[in-house]
Motif scaffolding. Structure first.
Motif, PDB file in Angstrom:
ATOM      1  N   ILE A   1       0.850  -1.185   0.000  1.00 32.68           N
ATOM      2  CA  ILE A   1       0.000   0.000   0.000  1.00 32.68           C
ATOM      3  C   ILE A   1       0.891   1.242   0.000  1.00 32.68           C
ATOM      4  CG2 ILE A   1      -1.921  -1.122   1.179  1.00 32.68           C
ATOM      5  CD1 ILE A   1      -0.986   0.197   3.761  1.00 32.68           C
ATOM      6  N   GLU A   2       0.375   2.313  -0.575  1.00 32.68           N
ATOM      7  CA  GLU A   2       1.139   3.558  -0.670  1.00 32.68           C
ATOM      8  C   GLU A   2       0.842   4.431   0.549  1.00 32.68           C
ATOM      9  OE1 GLU A   2       1.678   7.466  -3.583  1.00 32.68           O
ATOM     10  OE2 GLU A   2       0.230   5.889  -4.068  1.00 32.68           O
ATOM     11  N   ILE A   3       1.865   4.723   1.310  1.00 32.61           N
ATOM     12  CA  ILE A   3       1.738   5.625   2.455  1.00 32.61           C
ATOM     13  C   ILE A   3       2.157   7.019   1.998  1.00 32.61           C
ATOM     14  CG2 ILE A   3       2.466   6.121   4.811  1.00 32.61           C
ATOM     15  CD1 ILE A   3       3.097   3.188   5.166  1.00 32.61           C
ATOM     16  N   ASN A   4       1.240   7.969   2.110  1.00 31.93           N
ATOM     17  CA  ASN A   4       1.535   9.330   1.652  1.00 31.93           C
ATOM     18  C   ASN A   4       1.054  10.350   2.675  1.00 31.93           C
ATOM     19  OD1 ASN A   4      -1.301   9.634   1.182  1.00 31.93           O
ATOM     20  ND2 ASN A   4      -1.025   8.598  -0.800  1.00 31.93           N
ATOM     21  N   LEU A   5       1.179  11.606   2.278  1.00 31.31           N
ATOM     22  CA  LEU A   5       0.840  12.713   3.176  1.00 31.31           C
ATOM     23  C   LEU A   5      -0.632  12.741   3.536  1.00 31.31           C
ATOM     24  CD1 LEU A   5       2.167  15.252   4.489  1.00 31.31           C
ATOM     25  CD2 LEU A   5       1.480  16.516   2.457  1.00 31.31           C
ATOM     26  N   LEU A   6      -1.488  12.241   2.648  1.00 31.53           N
ATOM     27  CA  LEU A   6      -2.925  12.329   2.856  1.00 31.53           C
ATOM     28  C   LEU A   6      -3.497  11.191   3.683  1.00 31.53           C
ATOM     29  CD1 LEU A   6      -4.001  13.488  -0.729  1.00 31.53           C
ATOM     30  CD2 LEU A   6      -3.499  14.895   1.284  1.00 31.53           C
ATOM     31  N   ASN A   7      -2.821  10.049   3.694  1.00 32.72           N
ATOM     32  CA  ASN A   7      -3.391   8.911   4.431  1.00 32.72           C
ATOM     33  C   ASN A   7      -2.566   8.467   5.623  1.00 32.72           C
ATOM     34  OD1 ASN A   7      -1.212   7.460   3.403  1.00 32.72           O
ATOM     35  ND2 ASN A   7      -2.400   6.456   1.804  1.00 32.72           N
ATOM     36  N   ILE A   8      -1.443   9.166   5.888  1.00 35.24           N
ATOM     37  CA  ILE A   8      -0.584   8.712   6.983  1.00 35.24           C
ATOM     38  C   ILE A   8      -1.293   8.798   8.322  1.00 35.24           C
ATOM     39  CG2 ILE A   8       0.453  11.014   7.066  1.00 35.24           C
ATOM     40  CD1 ILE A   8       2.039   7.659   8.101  1.00 35.24           C
ATOM     41  N   ALA A   9      -2.079   9.867   8.545  1.00 32.88           N
ATOM     42  CA  ALA A   9      -2.771  10.000   9.831  1.00 32.88           C
ATOM     43  C   ALA A   9      -3.783   8.878  10.018  1.00 32.88           C
ATOM     44  CB  ALA A   9      -3.458  11.363   9.908  1.00 32.88           C
ATOM     45  N   LYS A  10      -4.541   8.545   8.957  1.00 41.98           N
ATOM     46  CA  LYS A  10      -5.526   7.462   9.057  1.00 41.98           C
ATOM     47  C   LYS A  10      -4.855   6.119   9.304  1.00 41.98           C
ATOM     48  CE  LYS A  10      -8.810   9.681   5.928  1.00 41.98           C
ATOM     49  NZ  LYS A  10      -9.555   9.560   4.649  1.00 41.98           N
ATOM     50  N   LEU A  11      -3.778   5.859   8.559  1.00 38.65           N
ATOM     51  CA  LEU A  11      -3.103   4.565   8.710  1.00 38.65           C
ATOM     52  C   LEU A  11      -2.454   4.430  10.080  1.00 38.65           C
ATOM     53  CD1 LEU A  11      -1.454   4.095   5.192  1.00 38.65           C
ATOM     54  CD2 LEU A  11      -3.391   2.846   6.166  1.00 38.65           C
TER      55      LEU A  11
ATOM     56  N   ASN B   1       5.380  -4.528  10.900  1.00 36.63           N
ATOM     57  CA  ASN B   1       3.935  -4.369  10.852  1.00 36.63           C
ATOM     58  C   ASN B   1       3.578  -2.926  10.454  1.00 36.63           C
ATOM     59  OD1 ASN B   1       1.297  -5.163  11.054  1.00 36.63           O
ATOM     60  ND2 ASN B   1       1.512  -6.065  13.080  1.00 36.63           N
ATOM     61  N   LEU B   2       2.294  -2.654  10.327  1.00 39.97           N
ATOM     62  CA  LEU B   2       1.848  -1.355   9.832  1.00 39.97           C
ATOM     63  C   LEU B   2       2.203  -0.224  10.780  1.00 39.97           C
ATOM     64  CD1 LEU B   2       0.329   0.144   7.608  1.00 39.97           C
ATOM     65  CD2 LEU B   2      -1.795  -0.309   8.843  1.00 39.97           C
ATOM     66  N   ALA B   3       2.185  -0.488  12.078  1.00 42.92           N
ATOM     67  CA  ALA B   3       2.504   0.565  13.051  1.00 42.92           C
ATOM     68  C   ALA B   3       3.939   1.046  12.888  1.00 42.92           C
ATOM     69  CB  ALA B   3       2.253   0.067  14.462  1.00 42.92           C
ATOM     70  N   SER B   4       4.863   0.149  12.727  1.00 41.07           N
ATOM     71  CA  SER B   4       6.270   0.532  12.584  1.00 41.07           C
ATOM     72  C   SER B   4       6.516   1.243  11.248  1.00 41.07           C
ATOM     73  CB  SER B   4       7.164  -0.702  12.701  1.00 41.07           C
ATOM     74  OG  SER B   4       6.852  -1.643  11.686  1.00 41.07           O
ATOM     75  N   LYS B   5       5.836   0.807  10.198  1.00 37.53           N
ATOM     76  CA  LYS B   5       6.025   1.459   8.900  1.00 37.53           C
ATOM     77  C   LYS B   5       5.488   2.879   8.917  1.00 37.53           C
ATOM     78  CE  LYS B   5       6.269  -2.528   5.810  1.00 37.53           C
ATOM     79  NZ  LYS B   5       7.609  -2.153   5.296  1.00 37.53           N
ATOM     80  N   THR B   6       4.315   3.084   9.482  1.00 38.36           N
ATOM     81  CA  THR B   6       3.770   4.445   9.552  1.00 38.36           C
ATOM     82  C   THR B   6       4.592   5.342  10.469  1.00 38.36           C
ATOM     83  OG1 THR B   6       2.248   3.679  11.266  1.00 38.36           O
ATOM     84  CG2 THR B   6       1.423   3.738   9.009  1.00 38.36           C
ATOM     85  N   GLU B   7       5.111   4.766  11.550  1.00 35.11           N
ATOM     86  CA  GLU B   7       5.946   5.546  12.459  1.00 35.11           C
ATOM     87  C   GLU B   7       7.235   5.982  11.771  1.00 35.11           C
ATOM     88  OE1 GLU B   7       6.456   7.609  15.896  1.00 35.11           O
ATOM     89  OE2 GLU B   7       4.719   6.355  15.382  1.00 35.11           O
ATOM     90  N   HIS B   8       7.805   5.102  10.977  1.00 34.02           N
ATOM     91  CA  HIS B   8       9.019   5.449  10.235  1.00 34.02           C
ATOM     92  C   HIS B   8       8.745   6.568   9.227  1.00 34.02           C
ATOM     93  CE1 HIS B   8      12.877   4.867   8.262  1.00 34.02           C
ATOM     94  NE2 HIS B   8      12.221   4.846   7.092  1.00 34.02           N
ATOM     95  N   PHE B   9       7.600   6.526   8.585  1.00 36.51           N
ATOM     96  CA  PHE B   9       7.241   7.572   7.621  1.00 36.51           C
ATOM     97  C   PHE B   9       7.050   8.920   8.327  1.00 36.51           C
ATOM     98  CE2 PHE B   9       4.273   9.975   4.994  1.00 36.51           C
ATOM     99  CZ  PHE B   9       4.852   9.846   3.738  1.00 36.51           C
ATOM    100  N   LEU B  10       6.457   8.904   9.493  1.00 33.24           N
ATOM    101  CA  LEU B  10       6.286  10.148  10.249  1.00 33.24           C
ATOM    102  C   LEU B  10       7.631  10.775  10.600  1.00 33.24           C
ATOM    103  CD1 LEU B  10       3.376   9.160  12.686  1.00 33.24           C
ATOM    104  CD2 LEU B  10       3.250  10.883  10.874  1.00 33.24           C
ATOM    105  N   LYS B  11       8.550   9.968  11.082  1.00 30.43           N
ATOM    106  CA  LYS B  11       9.842  10.499  11.516  1.00 30.43           C
ATOM    107  C   LYS B  11      10.681  10.985  10.348  1.00 30.43           C
ATOM    108  CE  LYS B  11      10.122   7.636  15.679  1.00 30.43           C
ATOM    109  NZ  LYS B  11      10.869   6.560  16.374  1.00 30.43           N
ATOM    110  N   GLU B  12      10.588  10.300   9.212  1.00 31.05           N
ATOM    111  CA  GLU B  12      11.440  10.649   8.082  1.00 31.05           C
ATOM    112  C   GLU B  12      10.858  11.751   7.204  1.00 31.05           C
ATOM    113  OE1 GLU B  12      14.471   9.536   7.426  1.00 31.05           O
ATOM    114  OE2 GLU B  12      14.453   8.331   9.265  1.00 31.05           O
ATOM    115  N   THR B  13       9.557  11.827   7.080  1.00 32.38           N
ATOM    116  CA  THR B  13       8.937  12.722   6.097  1.00 32.38           C
ATOM    117  C   THR B  13       8.095  13.824   6.728  1.00 32.38           C
ATOM    118  OG1 THR B  13       8.829  10.838   4.587  1.00 32.38           O
ATOM    119  CG2 THR B  13       7.510  12.781   4.005  1.00 32.38           C
ATOM    120  N   ILE B  14       7.387  13.533   7.799  1.00 32.19           N
ATOM    121  CA  ILE B  14       6.407  14.482   8.335  1.00 32.19           C
ATOM    122  C   ILE B  14       7.021  15.429   9.363  1.00 32.19           C
ATOM    123  CG2 ILE B  14       4.167  14.725   9.444  1.00 32.19           C
ATOM    124  CD1 ILE B  14       4.120  13.494   6.643  1.00 32.19           C
TER     125      ILE B  14
END
Length: 634
Positions: free
Chosen positions: A99-109, A126-139
């Protein structure tokens, strides 16, 4: 909420495959992609998903708990954050689809992964670690990205709060904003040390307009965070102004006529009042040189008064009045024309009581400054005290003069209100101290407008109203107008003529005095200078004497012009006196004034005012006699 059919993706589905929607969208019941019939139905809102237990249980701790009993085949997730859209993405992740994690769906995911307990305890990466990594690196490193994600968190309450995602995003915005402020300051230092005049082009508040997408609660928390981190007040003020303008959507009305025509429902007024009260609480520290513009403070005060349920003064209104009073010298007439609350009992056009409090705050502040200066003077050296007196061009004196001019313009504007009482007008006119007005023409104009709009007021009120004008501070044009103004009381007209004659006499005396001085002390005009040759710079007595003669001729011409002016004024005065006697011959008061004026006329015998070159003693005795007679008349 639809997906592609199983048959369309079945040949390409082996292991982890990318999943993208195309034009062949169908009902969600045709998903997931598998030959095995579904054994689990998940209800999320109005959507139903027919899935398999094993993929979900292997990655979701919540689903595992709900399916502890093997007989359960239906699960309802009514409180799932992000709704069916977020759950679908999480379910695809469980099935191994990228699945594509982006700026628009990161909060929902991120909230969905927290709600479904998709952590490392149940599966690696798992999904929690992937979304957390995206927050730290991009957001988190970006201000704009953090604001956008924070805005999406508004619909994910309370999960986003429980997850501490909201607080982390707010801290990220504050930290990045202060880092930019520090970087900009260091760049300015580098430019100053290098001697170049180039400065960074990007303003510090470039990101402030993006905060307009946030709701009031999140915006308040962001501003509080940046203030605690040390963001400068100018940037905070600009952000508050931008957010207020967008939130109220032009509902701050500066024209009182338009504001009275606007009718708002109770819910709209509540929302506006809540926004304004929040903004006022967030304003930077108040002071005489605040970073908040006067026009913005005035607009907020107008909005508070317009949306309040009654005319009572609250803490928000008092705070705004004090802020305006502290920097009243920066205000214009439009800023102090505050409309009255339509729900109140007062039927005037403008809120006079609020303006009285605002001007009083400014005047009390001025008195506090004088006391503080007096306190400092007691502990300073006498040689330093020479420079502490206020000159006419000092900042303090100029502020008082600006406020006095503002008051006169305000009085002239409210004087046109037919419902304005005389007591309110007089209270405003007498509010300023005597030294605040150098000239009283503005106050005279306001009084004249009030008398014209209110022709039926009592004579006692008319007299009290005109008593606020200092006739000695009226210009020649104002005196000429006042002498012919039928709306003024007789006492006022006579007083104006009296002081006009005093002014002319003093002007003539001052123009004769320098002439006598020049000729009587002619021998002292040319001091002896040392040195010889053309470079000595001495002026010959012949040249200086010619210059003195020219000045004497000019002064004589000026005296002749003043005599003609005085003669015309005396003729006008005699005609006015005769008309007043005809209109009311039995008035004792006017007879007494006429006697005094006749005494004044005897003082202006110009045969004794001819310049003399040798009559210094007689000139001094004449002026001394005139001063005695003047005091006896007044």
């Amino acid at each position: 909420m639809g997906l592609v059919t199983v048959g369309e993706l079945k040949p390409a589905f082996t292991g982890k495959r990318g999943f993208r929607l195309n034009s062949t969208i169908r009902h969600a019941s045709e998903w997931p992609i598998s030959d095995v019939s579904s054994d689990l139905t998940v209800q999320v809102g109005s959507s139903s998903f027919y899935l398999h237990k094993f993929p979900l249980v292997s990655r979701s701790g919540k689903i595992r708990k709900l399916l502890a009993d093997p007989k359960i085949s239906n699960v309802c997730l009514s409180n799932a954050p992000g709704g069916s859209e977020a759950f679908e993405l999480a379910a695809k992740f469980c099935y191994g689809i990228n699945i594509e994690i982006n700026l628009l769906n990161i909060a929902k995911l991120r909230c969905a992964s927290h709600y479904l307990e998709m952590t490392e305890d149940f599966s690696e990466e798992n999904l929690a670690s992937k979304t957390e990594h995206f927050l730290k690196e991009t957001i988190f490193p970006s201000i704009l990205n953090s604001i956008i994600v924070l805005h999406h968190c508004e619909t994910l309450i309370p999960v986003s709060e429980d997850l501490n995602l909201v607080n982390r995003l707010i801290i990220a915005v504050a930290n990045n904003a202060c880092k930019e402020q520090l970087t900009s300051g260091l760049l300015k230092l580098d430019y100053s040390f290098s001697g170049t005049n180039i400065e960074p082009q990007t303003p510090l508040d470039w990101w402030g307009k993006s905060l307009a997408v946030l709701n009031l609660d999140f915006f308040q928390r962001v501003i509080s965070a940046v203030k605690s981190k040390g963001l400068i007040q100018d940037v905070i003020s600009k952000i508050l102004i931008s957010y207020t303008n967008k939130s109220l959507q032009g509902l701050i009305v500066r024209d009182p006529k338009l504001e009275k025509e606007r009718v708002l429902d109770s819910e709209g007024k509540k929302k506006q009042r809540l926004i304004v009260e929040t903004i006022v609480r967030l304003l930077p520290t108040q002071g005489r040189r605040s970073s908040v513009p006067m026009a913005f403070l005035s607009s907020l005060l107008k909005m508070v008064i317009a949306t309040s349920s009654s005319a009572s003064t609250g803490s928000c209104r008092s705070d705004l009045e004090r802020r305006i009073g502290l920097q009243l010298d920066q205000a214009i007439l439009e800023d102090v024309l505050i409309p009255i609350n339509l729900n109140g009992t007062n039927n005037t056009m403008y809120d006079i009581d609020s303006i009285l409090r605002i001007f009083s705050i400014f005047l009390n502040l001025d008195e506090d400054d004088e006391e503080e200066e007096h306190h400092h003077l007691q502990f300073r050296d006498e040689t330093e005290m020479i420079y502490d007196f206020d000159s006419p061009g000092s900042p303090k004196q100029s502020s008082i003069l600006k406020v006095s001019k503002l008051m006169d313009n305000y009085l002239a504007e409210i004087a046109m209100d037919p419902n304005l009482t005389t007591s309110k007008f007089i209270a405003l006119a007498e509010l300023l101290p005597d030294h605040a007005r150098i000239i009283s023409d503005g106050l005279y104009r306001a009084v004249d407008i009030y008398l014209k709009v209110h022709p039926n007021i009592k004579d006692s009120e008319r007299y009290r109203l005109c008593k606020t004008i200092d006739s000695q501070k009226l210009s020649q044009e104002a005196c000429s107008h006042a002498a012919q103004n039928e709306r003024l009381p007789v006492q006022m007209a006579v007083q104006v003529l009296y002081f006009e004659q005093i002014r002319l006499r003093n002007a003539m005396s001052s123009s004769i005095g320098p002439t006598q001085f020049l000729f009587n002390s002619n021998c002292h005009q040319f001091p002896q200078r040392s040195g010889s040759g053309a470079g000595s710079g001495a002026i010959s007595p012949r040249d200086n004497y010619a210059s003195v003669r020219r000045e004497n001729r000019e002064l004589k011409l000026e005296v002749a012009r003043m005599r003609m002016r005085l003669t015309d004024l005396e003729k006008d005065h005699i005609s006015i006196k005769q008309e007043l006697v005809k209109s009311n011959p039995g008035t004792k008061l006017f007879k007494s004034f006429a006697k005094k004026i006749s005494k004044l006329n005897s003082l202006f015998s110009f045969s004794s005012l001819k310049p003399s070159l040798s009559g210094k003693a007689s000139s001094e005795s004449r002026f001394l006699f005139q001063r005695k007679r003047r005091h006896s008349v007044s």
